[in-house]
Design a protein around this motif. Structure first.
Motif, PDB file in Angstrom:
ATOM      1  N   ASP A   1       0.963  -1.510   0.166  1.00 58.60           N
ATOM      2  CA  ASP A   1      -0.147   0.250  -0.491  1.00 58.60           C
ATOM      3  C   ASP A   1       0.670   1.058  -0.084  1.00 58.60           C
ATOM      4  O   ASP A   1       0.351   2.109  -0.942  1.00 58.60           O
ATOM      5  CB  ASP A   1      -0.929   0.035   1.092  1.00 58.60           C
TER       6      ASP A   1
ATOM      7  N   ASN B   1      -3.791   3.128   5.808  1.00 52.73           N
ATOM      8  CA  ASN B   1      -4.689   4.382   5.515  1.00 52.73           C
ATOM      9  C   ASN B   1      -4.505   5.328   6.604  1.00 52.73           C
ATOM     10  O   ASN B   1      -4.671   6.723   6.450  1.00 52.73           O
ATOM     11  CB  ASN B   1      -6.393   4.226   4.611  1.00 52.73           C
TER      12      ASN B   1
ATOM     13  N   ASP C   1      -1.634   7.684   6.100  1.00 54.35           N
ATOM     14  CA  ASP C   1      -1.823   8.110   5.485  1.00 54.35           C
ATOM     15  C   ASP C   1      -2.977   9.459   6.078  1.00 54.35           C
ATOM     16  O   ASP C   1      -2.193  10.395   6.309  1.00 54.35           O
ATOM     17  CB  ASP C   1      -2.375   8.441   4.497  1.00 54.35           C
TER      18      ASP C   1
ATOM     19  N   ASN D   1      -7.261   2.497  -3.525  1.00 57.62           N
ATOM     20  CA  ASN D   1      -5.918   2.305  -3.180  1.00 57.62           C
ATOM     21  C   ASN D   1      -5.806   0.997  -2.613  1.00 57.62           C
ATOM     22  O   ASN D   1      -6.986   0.064  -2.249  1.00 57.62           O
ATOM     23  CB  ASN D   1      -5.511   3.036  -1.749  1.00 57.62           C
TER      24      ASN D   1
ATOM     25  N   THR E   1       3.197   1.807  -3.897  1.00 60.38           N
ATOM     26  CA  THR E   1       2.568   2.024  -4.752  1.00 60.38           C
ATOM     27  C   THR E   1       2.101   3.055  -4.643  1.00 60.38           C
ATOM     28  O   THR E   1       1.828   4.440  -5.448  1.00 60.38           O
ATOM     29  CB  THR E   1       1.265   0.935  -4.748  1.00 60.38           C
ATOM     30  N   LYS E   2       1.426   3.417  -3.397  1.00 61.98           N
ATOM     31  CA  LYS E   2       1.317   4.690  -3.027  1.00 61.98           C
ATOM     32  C   LYS E   2       2.377   6.112  -3.462  1.00 61.98           C
ATOM     33  O   LYS E   2       2.289   7.487  -3.828  1.00 61.98           O
ATOM     34  CB  LYS E   2       0.531   5.437  -2.058  1.00 61.98           C
TER      35      LYS E   2
ATOM     36  N   ASP F   1      -4.991   7.610  -3.220  1.00 67.93           N
ATOM     37  CA  ASP F   1      -6.294   7.045  -3.377  1.00 67.93           C
ATOM     38  C   ASP F   1      -5.869   6.959  -5.206  1.00 67.93           C
ATOM     39  O   ASP F   1      -5.415   8.330  -5.778  1.00 67.93           O
ATOM     40  CB  ASP F   1      -7.494   7.595  -3.525  1.00 67.93           C
ATOM     41  N   PHE F   2      -5.488   6.029  -5.332  1.00 69.82           N
ATOM     42  CA  PHE F   2      -5.017   6.535  -7.194  1.00 69.82           C
ATOM     43  C   PHE F   2      -5.331   4.629  -8.112  1.00 69.82           C
ATOM     44  O   PHE F   2      -4.489   4.879  -9.629  1.00 69.82           O
ATOM     45  CB  PHE F   2      -3.454   6.083  -7.367  1.00 69.82           C
ATOM     46  N   LEU F   3      -6.217   4.451  -7.729  1.00 66.76           N
ATOM     47  CA  LEU F   3      -6.566   3.412  -8.871  1.00 66.76           C
ATOM     48  C   LEU F   3      -8.268   3.624  -8.990  1.00 66.76           C
ATOM     49  O   LEU F   3      -8.931   3.840  -8.156  1.00 66.76           O
ATOM     50  CB  LEU F   3      -6.657   1.701  -7.927  1.00 66.76           C
TER      51      LEU F   3
ATOM     52  N   ALA G   1       2.668   6.577  -7.372  1.00 70.29           N
ATOM     53  CA  ALA G   1       1.553   7.067  -7.760  1.00 70.29           C
ATOM     54  C   ALA G   1       2.221   9.063  -7.437  1.00 70.29           C
ATOM     55  O   ALA G   1       1.364   9.144  -7.935  1.00 70.29           O
ATOM     56  CB  ALA G   1       0.075   6.367  -7.279  1.00 70.29           C
ATOM     57  N   SER G   2       2.165   8.803  -6.337  1.00 68.59           N
ATOM     58  CA  SER G   2       2.423  10.869  -5.846  1.00 68.59           C
ATOM     59  C   SER G   2       3.201  10.928  -7.119  1.00 68.59           C
ATOM     60  O   SER G   2       2.872  11.928  -6.903  1.00 68.59           O
ATOM     61  CB  SER G   2       2.506  10.719  -4.305  1.00 68.59           C
TER      62      SER G   2
END
Length: 159
Positions: free
Chosen positions: A22, A107, A110, A132, A25-26, A119-121, A29-30
């Motif tokens: 998690d 979460n 974060d 996410n 990948t966040k 969130d990115f998916l 993605a960021s």
């Protein structure tokens, strides 16, 4: 069906893996989606699209970061207490706890670290809220709880 168990260490390992995937990948993605672009991850099915969510699932309770942060902390603490009190759990129940712990912690990190959830998916074929990996884990936890409930229903003797 035989009843297998999941011991504490593998359960915590699954939760830890969820947090690592998690958060990793966040972070990716960021850095890759910060300019607002949308990137096909699985063409026709899943896109990468960065969103900062100050609410909970489906953007419920938007702007309630502190309250949701406290809730994340309380759920994480409760789950850790449960894990420490049980050396082993029925397999599906253990997987549910592991996924819920990992997702809640992912979460929660974060919320406490940056004040929102990354969130990115984005599902392409349907209009669905962007999510996410922690959200996926929490949903897998619900599924595992249902499987545990369903599979334990047949193993209990009637009263």
């Amino acid at each position: 069906m035989t009843s297998s168990t999941l011991r504490r260490t593998p359960l915590l390992g699954v939760a830890g893996l969820v947090v690592v995937v998690d958060q990793g990948t966040k972070l990716l993605a960021s850095s890759q989606l910060a300019d607002g672009r949308i990137v096909p991850l699985l063409p026709g099915l899943l896109n990468g699209q960065l969103v900062h969510n100050t609410g909970a699932a489906f953007s419920l309770l938007r702007g309630s970061v502190q309250w949701l942060g406290v809730l994340s902390l309380a759920v994480t603490a409760g789950l850790l207490i449960w894990v420490m009190r049980h050396r082993a759990a029925p397999f599906w129940q253990g997987m549910a706890v592991a996924f819920l712990l990992g997702g809640t912690l992912g979460n929660g990190i974060d919320r406490w670290r940056i004040g929102h959830v990354i969130d990115f998916l984005a599902l392409v074929p349907i209009n669905f809220p962007i999510f996410n990996p922690a959200d996926v884990a929490i949903n897998l936890a619900v599924l595992c709880f249902f499987i545990d409930l369903w599979s334990s229903r047949g193993s209990k003797a009637p009263s």
